[in-house]
Each structure stands twice: as structure tokens, then as C-alpha cells.
Design a protein around this motif. Structure first.
Motif, PDB file in Angstrom:
ATOM      1  N   GLN A 144       0.845  -1.196   0.000  1.00 50.10           N
ATOM      2  CA  GLN A 144       0.000   0.000   0.000  1.00 50.10           C
ATOM      3  C   GLN A 144       0.876   1.238   0.000  1.00 50.10           C
ATOM      4  O   GLN A 144       1.625   1.488   0.943  1.00 50.10           O
ATOM      5  CB  GLN A 144      -0.935   0.045   1.204  1.00 50.10           C
ATOM      6  CG  GLN A 144      -1.890   1.245   1.137  1.00 50.10           C
ATOM      7  CD  GLN A 144      -2.721   1.409   2.388  1.00 50.10           C
ATOM      8  OE1 GLN A 144      -2.276   1.093   3.490  1.00 50.10           O
ATOM      9  NE2 GLN A 144      -3.933   1.908   2.223  1.00 50.10           N
ATOM     10  N   GLY A 170       0.872   4.941   0.339  1.00 44.22           N
ATOM     11  CA  GLY A 170       0.140   6.127   0.759  1.00 44.22           C
ATOM     12  C   GLY A 170       0.728   7.352   0.078  1.00 44.22           C
ATOM     13  O   GLY A 170       1.866   7.744   0.354  1.00 44.22           O
ATOM     14  N   SER A 176      -3.391   1.989  -3.306  1.00 44.84           N
ATOM     15  CA  SER A 176      -3.266   3.375  -2.836  1.00 44.84           C
ATOM     16  C   SER A 176      -4.133   3.511  -1.580  1.00 44.84           C
ATOM     17  O   SER A 176      -4.698   2.530  -1.093  1.00 44.84           O
ATOM     18  CB  SER A 176      -3.768   4.335  -3.916  1.00 44.84           C
ATOM     19  OG  SER A 176      -5.146   4.070  -4.176  1.00 44.84           O
ATOM     20  N   TRP A 177      -4.237   4.731  -1.047  1.00 46.73           N
ATOM     21  CA  TRP A 177      -5.294   5.003  -0.082  1.00 46.73           C
ATOM     22  C   TRP A 177      -6.147   6.140  -0.615  1.00 46.73           C
ATOM     23  O   TRP A 177      -5.755   6.857  -1.538  1.00 46.73           O
ATOM     24  CB  TRP A 177      -4.749   5.286   1.318  1.00 46.73           C
ATOM     25  CG  TRP A 177      -3.933   6.550   1.516  1.00 46.73           C
ATOM     26  CD1 TRP A 177      -3.996   7.727   0.823  1.00 46.73           C
ATOM     27  CD2 TRP A 177      -2.931   6.740   2.536  1.00 46.73           C
ATOM     28  NE1 TRP A 177      -3.112   8.638   1.319  1.00 46.73           N
ATOM     29  CE2 TRP A 177      -2.444   8.070   2.377  1.00 46.73           C
ATOM     30  CE3 TRP A 177      -2.423   5.962   3.557  1.00 46.73           C
ATOM     31  CZ2 TRP A 177      -1.462   8.600   3.206  1.00 46.73           C
ATOM     32  CZ3 TRP A 177      -1.442   6.498   4.378  1.00 46.73           C
ATOM     33  CH2 TRP A 177      -0.965   7.791   4.208  1.00 46.73           C
ATOM     34  N   ASP A 178      -7.346   6.296  -0.066  1.00 47.84           N
ATOM     35  CA  ASP A 178      -8.283   7.291  -0.574  1.00 47.84           C
ATOM     36  C   ASP A 178      -8.469   8.398   0.457  1.00 47.84           C
ATOM     37  O   ASP A 178      -9.405   8.384   1.252  1.00 47.84           O
ATOM     38  CB  ASP A 178      -9.628   6.640  -0.907  1.00 47.84           C
ATOM     39  CG  ASP A 178     -10.553   7.600  -1.654  1.00 47.84           C
ATOM     40  OD1 ASP A 178     -10.047   8.547  -2.286  1.00 47.84           O
ATOM     41  OD2 ASP A 178     -11.775   7.386  -1.610  1.00 47.84           O
ATOM     42  N   HIS A 179      -7.523   9.337   0.428  1.00 45.88           N
ATOM     43  CA  HIS A 179      -7.595  10.518   1.277  1.00 45.88           C
ATOM     44  C   HIS A 179      -7.203  11.725   0.433  1.00 45.88           C
ATOM     45  O   HIS A 179      -6.630  11.588  -0.655  1.00 45.88           O
ATOM     46  CB  HIS A 179      -6.673  10.387   2.490  1.00 45.88           C
ATOM     47  CG  HIS A 179      -7.082   9.279   3.413  1.00 45.88           C
ATOM     48  ND1 HIS A 179      -8.149   9.386   4.264  1.00 45.88           N
ATOM     49  CD2 HIS A 179      -6.569   8.031   3.592  1.00 45.88           C
ATOM     50  CE1 HIS A 179      -8.292   8.256   4.930  1.00 45.88           C
ATOM     51  NE2 HIS A 179      -7.342   7.420   4.542  1.00 45.88           N
ATOM     52  N   CYS A 206      -6.717   9.654  -5.259  1.00 45.44           N
ATOM     53  CA  CYS A 206      -6.591   8.208  -5.381  1.00 45.44           C
ATOM     54  C   CYS A 206      -6.988   7.651  -6.750  1.00 45.44           C
ATOM     55  O   CYS A 206      -6.194   6.978  -7.415  1.00 45.44           O
ATOM     56  CB  CYS A 206      -7.451   7.571  -4.286  1.00 45.44           C
ATOM     57  SG  CYS A 206      -7.775   5.834  -4.483  1.00 45.44           S
ATOM     58  N   GLY A 240       2.188  -1.346   4.388  1.00 39.85           N
ATOM     59  CA  GLY A 240       1.945   0.043   4.048  1.00 39.85           C
ATOM     60  C   GLY A 240       3.176   0.907   4.208  1.00 39.85           C
ATOM     61  O   GLY A 240       3.998   0.686   5.099  1.00 39.85           O
ATOM     62  N   SER A 245       4.676   5.226   2.984  1.00 37.58           N
ATOM     63  CA  SER A 245       4.299   6.509   2.388  1.00 37.58           C
ATOM     64  C   SER A 245       5.554   7.315   2.115  1.00 37.58           C
ATOM     65  O   SER A 245       6.666   6.895   2.419  1.00 37.58           O
ATOM     66  CB  SER A 245       3.342   7.272   3.308  1.00 37.58           C
ATOM     67  OG  SER A 245       3.969   7.596   4.533  1.00 37.58           O
TER      68      SER A 245
END
Length: 258
Positions: free
Chosen positions: A10, A12, A38-41, A56, A236, A238
């Protein structure tokens, strides 16, 4: 240990330039992961709260073009950010762009700043879960109505661990359930999930894959998590560095089981 074990990475998408993100996705695929999430932010979750960040689903369309083998998806889409019919059509489109490699991850949402800054109603945990419950059948119906149809039955991943409501939605709708926690937590919640499955007429033990986020090396936690039912392990990271070292350890462990 079985060959069904899969490793996800993942990414980020915070605090990094897109060129670095694009390169990291390619390196993750080359490293042998099975899925890149991905992440959805809309804003960073750590570090400078107003630091660099990218949307995202726009990225997922780009990833669909640049990758060849890995599955891709959001871990997880915030249900409140998009009309569910629109989300389904976006998913159908990315499914086609990727040649059938999309996983549609979705959850109730929780990051208040995302809602506030983008003008969405935050509500309560209860209202967000109720909205997700209403959205999931609409997503399925819109996918079924699309022309052209999706290239496959797009796997639906639902993230969440609430035992009364979220796991009920997982039992009703999900192909993959994503959670966090140790082996004992996973085993307990899996039992709850399977009880909901019996109530709704699904064999969730056989039909719902268990996915878990991991932050430790496989030598420390893998055996216990597999024994608890996990087959999908997500590492995860980032920006700005998007480290792949732990993901590579999990890939090597997966390969050693085969």
C-alpha cells in the motif's frame, strides 16, 4: 502454508512527487508483490497535514496503464466521497484500462478533515456505515448495468472491523475483508464474520478472503496470522521515500512457502 498467500504493497500517496510514486509502483511490481494499493484521502495522514498529496482514483487510472501484472486498488475508497453509481462506473473503466486487474476496495470513511475540506457531510460513524450499507447494492447494480460489462466480476474488498454492523456488511457483500490487528483479533473477528455469514446464507469462511495489514517482518508474525486464516498481507508505506524493504521480506517469505 499454501500458494494462495498474496502480498500487497500500500503506497500512501503523501509527501512525495508523482515521478517518485510512479517509479515506486514499477519497483513494487518488479519486486514481486501481487497487489499495489493506494489510499483514498485528500490530505496527508502523518507529518505536515497540508503536505504534498494526490487523489486516489486518478492515480489508479495511471497505474492501470503503467503496470502489467499486479492487481491495483484503493485500500479503501471512502464511500462518502463519491456517488456510488459514479464509483462503480469509475471502477468498471479502470477494470478495462488494466485488463481486469482492479480490486474495488471500499469502507465507511473516517478522516474528518477530508470531509470538512471537500464539503462532504461527516455525520457519525453510524450514519457513515448506514450510507455504506445503502451504497453497496447500488455499486453492484451499476457494475451489472455497464456497457461494456466489466472484464470480470470485480472483487469487492470491504475494510472495517466493527462486529455488529461492518462485519455484517462484509458477510453480505465482500469477496475480501481487510482488517488490522494480531492473530488473536483476526481469529475472533473471523468467528464473528462467519456467524453473520450463516445468518445471511453465505459461507464466508470459504468465500471471503482474509486480508490483514502488517508492520512487522514475517518471521515474527506470519505463521500465527496464517493459522488465524489470513492469506493476503498488506505492507503500508508513504512518502517521501516509499520504502520497499519490508514488502520484499514478505515476498521472499511467500515464495519460500511454495
Amino acid at each position: 502454508m499454501t500458494s494462495r498467500i498474496r502480498i500487497a504493497y500500500q503506497l500512501g500517496q503523501q509527501h512525495g512527487d508523482y515521478a517518485t510514486i510512479r517509479d515506486t509502483v514499477l519497483r513494487a511490481e518488479d519486486a514481486g508483490v501481487d497487489i499495489v494499493f493506494s489510499w483514498d484521502h485528500f490530505f496527508p495522514l502523518s507529518g505536515d497535514p497540508d503536505g504534498k498529496h494526490f487523489e486516489c482514483w486518478t492515480m489508479l487510472g495511471a497505474w492501470a496503464e503503467q503496470t502489467e501484472r499486479v492487481e491495483i486498488g484503493a485500500l479503501v475508497t471512502g464511500n462518502g466521497y463519491r456517488n456510488p453509481d459514479l464509483l462503480a462506473d469509475m471502477a468498471r473503466t479502470v477494470d478495462h484500462i488494466s485488463g481486469g486487474r482492479l480490486i474495488l476496495g471500499i469502507g465507511a470513511g473516517w478522516a474528518e478533515k477530508d470531509y470538512r475540506e471537500f464539503g462532504y457531510e461527516f455525520g457519525s460513524a453510524g450514519t457513515r456505515i448506514a450510507d455504506l450499507a445503502a451504497a453497496l447494492p447500488r455499486v453492484r447494480a451499476r457494475l451489472a448495468a455497464g456497457n461494456p460489462a466489466p472484464t470480470r466480476d470485480i472483487p469487492l474488498l470491504v475494510g472495517g472491523g466493527g462486529e455488529k454492523k461492518m462485519l455484517r456488511l462484509v458477510a453480505e457483500h465482500a469477496d475480501v475483508w481487510h482488517s488490522f490487528g494480531d492473530a488473536a483479533t483476526l481469529r475472533h473477528k473471523s468467528t464473528v464474520l462467519d456467524a453473520h455469514g450463516a445468518d445471511v446464507g453465505r459461507d464466508t469462511a470459504a468465500q471471503v478472503e482474509r486480508s490483514v495489514g502488517v508492520k512487522r517482518p514475517p518471521r515474527e508474525v506470519a505463521v500465527a496470522l496464517v493459522d488465524a486464516g489470513a492469506t493476503l498481507f498488506t505492507i503500508g508505506t508513504s512518502g517521501p521515500d516509499f520504502d520497499l524493504d519490508l514488502a520484499k521480506q514478505w515476498v521472499a517469505w511467500r515464495d519460500a512457502q511454495r
